[in-house]
Write a protein that holds these residues in place. Structure first.
Motif, PDB file in Angstrom:
ATOM      1  N   SER A 104       4.800   3.434   6.456  1.00  0.00           N
ATOM      2  CA  SER A 104       5.768   4.510   6.675  1.00  0.00           C
ATOM      3  C   SER A 104       6.746   4.546   5.495  1.00  0.00           C
ATOM      4  N   THR A 105       7.432   5.656   5.340  1.00  0.00           N
ATOM      5  CA  THR A 105       8.320   5.822   4.179  1.00  0.00           C
ATOM      6  C   THR A 105       9.452   4.793   4.183  1.00  0.00           C
ATOM      7  N   ASN A 106       9.861   4.333   5.352  1.00  0.00           N
ATOM      8  CA  ASN A 106      10.945   3.345   5.378  1.00  0.00           C
ATOM      9  C   ASN A 106      10.478   1.940   4.992  1.00  0.00           C
ATOM     10  N   GLN A 107       9.211   1.807   4.669  1.00  0.00           N
ATOM     11  CA  GLN A 107       8.694   0.546   4.142  1.00  0.00           C
ATOM     12  C   GLN A 107       8.604   0.555   2.618  1.00  0.00           C
ATOM     13  N   GLY A 122       7.141 -10.070  -7.539  1.00  0.00           N
ATOM     14  CA  GLY A 122       7.452  -8.930  -6.691  1.00  0.00           C
ATOM     15  C   GLY A 122       6.437  -7.802  -6.802  1.00  0.00           C
ATOM     16  N   THR A 123       6.309  -7.044  -5.727  1.00  0.00           N
ATOM     17  CA  THR A 123       5.516  -5.815  -5.706  1.00  0.00           C
ATOM     18  C   THR A 123       6.427  -4.684  -5.272  1.00  0.00           C
ATOM     19  N   ARG A 124       6.551  -3.685  -6.128  1.00  0.00           N
ATOM     20  CA  ARG A 124       7.353  -2.511  -5.743  1.00  0.00           C
ATOM     21  C   ARG A 124       6.425  -1.513  -5.089  1.00  0.00           C
ATOM     22  N   LEU A 125       6.602  -1.338  -3.793  1.00  0.00           N
ATOM     23  CA  LEU A 125       5.754  -0.443  -3.001  1.00  0.00           C
ATOM     24  C   LEU A 125       6.490   0.861  -2.724  1.00  0.00           C
ATOM     25  N   THR A 126       5.826   1.959  -3.013  1.00  0.00           N
ATOM     26  CA  THR A 126       6.350   3.270  -2.685  1.00  0.00           C
ATOM     27  C   THR A 126       5.404   3.923  -1.689  1.00  0.00           C
ATOM     28  N   VAL A 127       5.946   4.358  -0.540  1.00  0.00           N
ATOM     29  CA  VAL A 127       5.147   5.051   0.462  1.00  0.00           C
ATOM     30  C   VAL A 127       5.578   6.515   0.497  1.00  0.00           C
ATOM     31  N   LEU A 128       4.615   7.390   0.193  1.00  0.00           N
ATOM     32  CA  LEU A 128       4.933   8.825   0.100  1.00  0.00           C
ATOM     33  C   LEU A 128       4.621   9.568   1.399  1.00  0.00           C
ATOM     34  N   GLU A 186       8.915  -6.157  12.413  1.00  0.00           N
ATOM     35  CA  GLU A 186       8.354  -4.946  13.002  1.00  0.00           C
ATOM     36  C   GLU A 186       7.638  -4.113  11.950  1.00  0.00           C
ATOM     37  N   GLY A 187       6.423  -3.719  12.254  1.00  0.00           N
ATOM     38  CA  GLY A 187       5.632  -2.891  11.344  1.00  0.00           C
ATOM     39  C   GLY A 187       4.790  -3.672  10.356  1.00  0.00           C
ATOM     40  N   TYR A 188       4.877  -4.998  10.432  1.00  0.00           N
ATOM     41  CA  TYR A 188       4.137  -5.872   9.509  1.00  0.00           C
ATOM     42  C   TYR A 188       3.323  -6.897  10.281  1.00  0.00           C
ATOM     43  N   SER A 189       2.282  -7.389   9.644  1.00  0.00           N
ATOM     44  CA  SER A 189       1.574  -8.568  10.119  1.00  0.00           C
ATOM     45  C   SER A 189       1.198  -9.390   8.887  1.00  0.00           C
ATOM     46  N   ARG A 206       0.165   6.315   0.745  1.00  0.00           N
ATOM     47  CA  ARG A 206       0.559   7.453   1.565  1.00  0.00           C
ATOM     48  C   ARG A 206       0.871   6.996   2.981  1.00  0.00           C
ATOM     49  N   THR A 207       1.712   7.739   3.647  1.00  0.00           N
ATOM     50  CA  THR A 207       2.076   7.464   5.035  1.00  0.00           C
ATOM     51  C   THR A 207       0.817   7.346   5.882  1.00  0.00           C
ATOM     52  N   GLY A 208       0.789   6.288   6.711  1.00  0.00           N
ATOM     53  CA  GLY A 208      -0.342   6.078   7.603  1.00  0.00           C
ATOM     54  C   GLY A 208      -1.433   5.189   7.038  1.00  0.00           C
ATOM     55  N   GLU A 209      -1.409   4.926   5.736  1.00  0.00           N
ATOM     56  CA  GLU A 209      -2.427   4.057   5.141  1.00  0.00           C
ATOM     57  C   GLU A 209      -2.196   2.603   5.536  1.00  0.00           C
ATOM     58  N   LYS A 210      -3.271   1.831   5.550  1.00  0.00           N
ATOM     59  CA  LYS A 210      -3.175   0.389   5.747  1.00  0.00           C
ATOM     60  C   LYS A 210      -3.007  -0.244   4.376  1.00  0.00           C
ATOM     61  N   VAL A 211      -2.013  -1.106   4.241  1.00  0.00           N
ATOM     62  CA  VAL A 211      -1.673  -1.671   2.936  1.00  0.00           C
ATOM     63  C   VAL A 211      -1.743  -3.193   2.999  1.00  0.00           C
ATOM     64  N   PHE A 212      -2.366  -3.777   1.984  1.00  0.00           N
ATOM     65  CA  PHE A 212      -2.458  -5.230   1.878  1.00  0.00           C
ATOM     66  C   PHE A 212      -1.708  -5.686   0.624  1.00  0.00           C
TER      67      PHE A 212
END
Lengths: 114, 113
Positions: free
Chosen positions: B82-85, B107-113, B62-65, B14-20
């Motif tokens: 964010s959704t654009n990620q 690969g990892t297919r990531l969907t951000v809702l 930008e938006g990644y570390s 979800r938007t705003g979550e921290k993702v690893f």
């Protein structure tokens, strides 16, 4: 700006119909040119590396060639299992010689019909 | 055979979550890379690492570390998704000596809702 352009974007061939995919590049200081194959939903699979103009590499029905401005991936008598997206990428010379990534073209989506 | 594995094939956040996103290679390669792949844009380099605890920005950081605490493992972190990620994320590794070849994970297919 360094650029890698692949053409055509998509190509549909009949089984056994040979053709070529093109990768043209405008970069300063080419260190290597790479060809990958990518199946849907999977990571790219390495095919070839070419380093200097005039170099050629072959693997089964595929042959890659390199000039000073472009590379070709020739597909001879393709089979349906050759259907995939073919990606071209370049690695540039870096002043410090350290690690760096690849700059990719957008790929050619190849379909071989039985 | 070189093997590069990624922790998940599919991920929904979800938007705003921290993702690893985790990547592990078993060939003792010094260099590791994170790319994202989007339709019409191709593969673009996010970050790379040429050794443990080393990292360099790629073309779109930008938006990644990233984190590289061990040689075999390279993590991509989305601090606040964010959704654009939403994208396909690909990890690769390469030996510092000999061949220039980068070997990619599945690969990892990531969907951000």
């Amino acid at each position: 700006e360094d650029q890698v352009t692949q053409s055509p974007e998509a190509l549909r061939l009949q089984e056994g119909e040979s053709s070529s995919l093109n990768c043209s590049y405008t970069v300063s200081g080419l260190r290597g040119l790479f060809w990958y194959r990518q199946d849907p939903g999977k990571g790219p699979e390495f095919l070839f590396t070419l380093y200097s103009a005039g170099e050629e590499k072959e693997k089964e029905r595929l042959k890659a060639t390199l000039t000073k401005k472009e590379s070709f991936l020739h597909i001879t008598a393709p089979k349906p299992e050759d259907s995939a997206t073919y990606l071209c990428a370049v690695r540039l010379r870096t002043p410090g010689g350290g690690a760096d990534g690849l700059t990719f073209g957008k790929g050619t989506h190849l379909i071989i019909q039985p | 055979d070189v093997k590069v594995t990624q922790s998940s094939r599919y991920l929904v956040k979800r938007t705003g979550e921290k993702v690893f996103l985790e990547c592990v290679q078993d060939m003792d390669h010094e260099n590791m890379f994170w790319y994202r792949q989007d339709p019409g844009l191709g593969l673009r380099l996010i970050y790379f690492s040429y050794d443990v605890k080393m990292k360099e920005k790629g073309d779109i950081p930008e938006g990644y570390s990233v984190s590289r605490e061990k040689k075999e493992r390279f993590s991509l972190i989305l601090e606040s998704a964010s959704t654009n990620q939403t994208s396909m994320y690909l990890c690769a590794s390469r030996s510092q000596v000999g061949t220039d070849t980068q070997y990619f994970g599945p690969g990892t297919r990531l969907t951000v809702l």
